[in-house]
Structures are given as C-alpha cells and as structure tokens.
Design a protein around this motif. Structure first.
Motif, PDB file in Angstrom:
ATOM      1  N   UNK A 179       4.806 -15.420 -19.450  1.00  0.00           N
ATOM      2  CA  UNK A 179       4.246 -14.234 -18.795  1.00  0.00           C
ATOM      3  C   UNK A 179       3.383 -13.502 -19.812  1.00  0.00           C
ATOM      4  N   UNK A 180       2.094 -13.363 -19.504  1.00  0.00           N
ATOM      5  CA  UNK A 180       1.175 -12.639 -20.390  1.00  0.00           C
ATOM      6  C   UNK A 180       1.230 -11.150 -20.047  1.00  0.00           C
ATOM      7  N   UNK A 181       1.889 -10.406 -20.888  1.00  0.00           N
ATOM      8  CA  UNK A 181       1.979  -8.950 -20.704  1.00  0.00           C
ATOM      9  C   UNK A 181       0.601  -8.325 -20.870  1.00  0.00           C
ATOM     10  N   UNK A 182      -0.166  -8.807 -21.844  1.00  0.00           N
ATOM     11  CA  UNK A 182      -1.569  -8.422 -22.035  1.00  0.00           C
ATOM     12  C   UNK A 182      -2.449  -9.578 -21.584  1.00  0.00           C
ATOM     13  N   UNK A 183      -3.499  -9.328 -20.797  1.00  0.00           N
ATOM     14  CA  UNK A 183      -4.409 -10.423 -20.466  1.00  0.00           C
ATOM     15  C   UNK A 183      -4.989 -11.033 -21.742  1.00  0.00           C
TER      16      UNK A 183
END
Length: 510
Positions: A279-283
């Motif tokens: 899961x990419x919390x920041x793009x």
C-alpha cells in the motif's frame, strides 16, 4: 554531523531530515540544494506530494537563515495543509514559524504581528492577504511555486506576482515541466532545472522507468490517509502487507491507526524491501516504480491534487470500492453515468479538482461527488417559465452572491489582459478579489462578473480610469435587448452572435 551539512543545510534542519529517514542518496535532484541555499532561482521536478519536497524546503530555510526575510509558498488549496505538515516536520525544535493559511483571517493577524517566517497559501488567499496589507511585498525574499501546472488561478497569480519583488528568489516545483514552461519563462527566467530527464542522449541520463501496468487506487483526504489504510487492511485482511511511505513522518500515526491490527504489517520508507500486499501511503514518483515491479497487489492512495500524477504513472487504475449507501443506486441514471465516464476518460479535470480541493479535506469524496451530481442534475433540468421571464436578467453566482456583468470598453486589440482588469479593480477600486467572477475578454471590450448590488458603483468608478493608455468607459451590461445607439454608446457596438446577459451557472459548464 549530518551528511546534509555538506550540502550547506543548517545543522538543526539537517538533523530533522535525518530523523525523517532522509539521506543524500534518497533525495531526487539533490544538486538543487546548494543553489537554493545560495538564493538562486531553481526549477525542481518532483511528484505533487509535499513530503517529497522536504529537502527542498530544508534548503530554502537554510538560505533564509542567512538572508532573512519571509518565504511565500503558493500551492493548490488541497495541498496547503499537507505543505504545513511537511514544513512543521522539518522545523520542529527550530525557531522557524509556519502558517498554513487556509483563509486570510488568522494568517493576516499572525503576519501583521510578525509571528510568521513561512506563509503557505493558495494564490487567491495570498492575494487577499496582500490587498489587505497583511502581507508586505518587500519582506518576501523567496517565492515557492508548488506544482503550478495544477493551478486554476491565472488572474490571482498575475496580480500577485506583479507586486512581489522582482529580485526575490523563485523556486518552482513541478511534476510536468513541459506544462509549467510558460510560467517559468514569465516568472523564473534563467532558473536552473533539476530532476528532469534529458532528451539529449549525450547527457547520459537514465531512461524513464516503464509505467505501471495496473494498480488499485483509493481516493482519500490528506489527513485521512492513516485511517484509510487501517480500514483497507481491516477489510482485506492480508496475511502479509507493506505500507510504503516517502519518509518516516507519519509512521507513528499509522501505528496508532492500525492499533491491534498491525500484525503482519510492515511500515517502510522508500528504498526498503517490499513483500506481500503493498500500500503506497504516498503516491510514488515514476522513478520509484521499479521498486514495485515484483509486486502483484499494489494499492496507491490518491489524496487531492495527485489524481493526474497517478493517472500518468499507472496505465490501468482500479478504484477500491468502499461500502457506501451509493452502492444501492448504481443501476440508476445510466445515461448520466455514461457521460461522466466519458468525461473521466477524455476530459481535462485539473481546474475542477483545483476548485473542489478544499472540500476533499472536510468531506468524503463520495459525498462531494453526490452533491456535485445533484447540482448538475438541477442545472441541466429544463427550468419552468416564470411570469416575468421575458424581461428578467439572469444572474451568475460569484462567491455565493447574485451577480451581473459590467461592460468595459477595453479589449484584446488594446493589448489589455484579464490581469490588467483584475489589478485595476483590486488596487484602484478596492474590490475583494473573491467577488470578481468570470472575465470575458473580447477584441474591443470585456465583460466582468461582479456582485449585482455593487455593479452600478463599480462601473461608475471604472469610468475614467486607464488601462494600457486607454481611458475606460464602463456600464452595467443589459444584454442584446438594450439599445446601444446614441452618442453615449461605448465603442464596439452590438456583440454579434453573443447571448448577452449571463451564462448558465458554472455547474453545467465543462
């Protein structure tokens, strides 16, 4: 001693970068730091995620410590809060004072009291602070233009930058340098460019990584990302999951949000090994994509302002469907849904996203979409004729206030611009910038939307002023039914082909 001190970053700020997990090797375009510290104007290519600009912000603050003055960060309304969080993270324990100005009231008071070193604001808010004499132009020594290609504020930017010092340092942060080129040429000429891949093979710049073929996307607000991750993990229950972030700023926040559900979940920053569901919390930036090559199950959080960036790096995006009351209505309004789908596929949505940005911080995306849909349905529905329809003049809302148009006898042939009209109304007449609506600039005249109650007064005060050496004549526009003859008629004559009066509310314009 921090390695960042070798790049002229002050020790206190360098220590904060270290605490956030940054190293010189992890900074994209690190060669920009020293020129920024020295006051040189720079263009840096980064994805529209304020956390990625933390080293740039550190360099700006390090330069400010020697030059003095104030920093003005201009960005979209959706990114003001996240910029504030990024600045707060790198200035914790230092004397720097930050103000993320979501509106002019508190920010204006603090600036007037000399309690702020860094002002972060949307262009319209900054212009309001300037016109209220809260923001002193001469005190601004560095201007940051953060992802200006996503702005929809040309008029405000034109007026604002006309008044700010011409010799102030400009730092432009952009994800699309080709689209920001005109703005850079106008406001940051001869700025040094860092982080953009070179088109010249002789330079030897590495090729851009291939785009990501497919990923799931989850729309969320910036402050709501940690909760969104926790809800996603709770709903999918992966046995092995990795949460990827740009730096460690929100790692503790994520642990708190996960609570007892953190078993089997790793929280890492860029550069760390990845496993399981990611899961990419920041793009991520496009340069980060190779790190996800072996990941089959990738979800990217998409907070406001990053929609276009994610669309450019992922070919096929599969939105995560939240369980909401909207699910029961999916079979309704099929024709309108098809039209929305076509707009999503082929439309340019930067301006609407800019306008709606502040709402994404306060409301769920589904609720905002439903509200806009309802407004759209009302706007496209045929209106019932009223008894006085024949003689009534329509009005367009400006800032929620009934508005009308004034006719101004200056146009493109006089080399006038929209910025000229806004500047005269704001500076000479004292009109609040937020109360100036749409400006239509024609060859020989202009139509300007203003509050209906003030239209006569504004038109009267505009008459006699000068734009581009032309003396103005202005009056309230009455539409094509009004006689334009007589010795007192302004130049330009009837507007052939124009509808006169007013357009429909902005809700049905694309």
């Amino acid at each position: 001693m921090s390695e960042f001190e070798s790049w002229q970053i002050t020790p206190a700020v360098a220590a904060r970068l270290d605490n956030l997990g940054w190293t010189p090797a992890s900074v994209d375009g690190i060669d920009a730091l020293v020129p920024i510290v020295r006051g040189t104007s720079v263009v840096s290519v980064l994805p529209p995620v304020p956390a990625t600009a933390a080293p740039i912000a550190a360099a700006i603050l390090s330069g400010l410590s020697s030059r003095g003055g104030r920093v003005l960060v201009l960005t979209t309304p959706a990114l003001v809060g996240e910029w504030g969080a990024t600045m707060a993270a790198i200035t914790a324990g230092t004397p720097w004072r930050i103000e993320a100005a979501r509106g002019p009231a508190r920010a204006g008071r603090r600036i007037k009291a000399d309690e702020v070193d860094v002002v972060i604001a949307a262009p319209e808010t900054a212009l309001t602070l300037l016109t209220r004499s809260a923001l002193a132009p001469d005190a601004v020594t560095t201007i940051v233009l953060a992802w200006p290609e996503d702005w929809d504020a040309e008029e405000a930017v034109t007026v604002l930058l006309q008044d700010l010092p011409k010799d102030a340092q400009r730092v432009v942060i952009t994800a699309r340098p080709e689209q920001a080129g005109a703005l850079v040429e106008r406001y940051a000429r001869r700025a040094l460019l860092f982080g953009a891949p070179s088109a010249d093979p002789a330079v030897g710049s590495p090729a851009l990584p291939a785009l990501r073929e497919s990923a799931r996307t989850l729309a969320t607000s910036w402050p709501g990302r940690a909760a969104a991750v926790a809800e996603l993990i709770d709903a999918t229950d992966p046995s092995d999951a990795t949460i990827w972030t740009v730096d460690t700023r929100d790692h503790e926040l994520l642990r708190i949000a996960l609570g007892g559900g953190a078993e089997g979940v790793r929280i890492v920053m860029r550069g760390a090994p990845l496993s399981g569901v990611v899961i990419c919390y920041d793009p991520p930036a496009r340069a980060d994509l190779p790190a996800f090559a072996s990941t089959d199950d990738l979800t990217i959080l998409v907070p406001p302002g990053t929609e276009g960036h994610v669309a450019r790096i992922v070919t096929r995006r599969r939105p995560v469907q939240a369980a909401t009351s909207a699910a029961a209505l999916l079979t309704r309004d099929a024709a309108l849904r098809s039209e929305i789908t076509r707009e999503l596929a082929g439309g340019t949505l930067d301006a609407p996203l800019y306008a709606l940005g502040p709402l994404f911080e306060r409301h769920e995306a589904q609720a905002i979409a439903a509200a806009v849909f309802a407004l759209w349905r009302r706007a496209v529905a045929p209106a019932a004729p009223s008894a006085n329809a024949a003689g009534a003049s329509a009005s367009t809302p400006v800032g929620g206030i009934a508005a009308t148009k004034i006719w101004v006898g200056v146009g493109k042939k006089d080399e006038a611009t929209v910025g000229d009209l806004v500047a005269v109304m704001v500076k000479e007449l004292g009109v609040d910038r937020t109360l100036i609506g749409r400006i239509e600039l024609r060859d020989t005249f202009a139509l300007v939307e203003v509050p209906e109650a003030d239209a006569e007064r504004i038109a009267a005060r505009l008459t006699g002023l000068t734009i581009r050496r032309r003396k103005l004549v202005a009056r309230v526009d009455r539409g094509p039914g009004e006689s334009r003859g007589g010795s007192g008629a302004p130049r330009g004559g009837p507007r052939g082909g124009g509808s006169g009066g007013f357009r429909a509310p902005r809700a049905d314009r694309r």
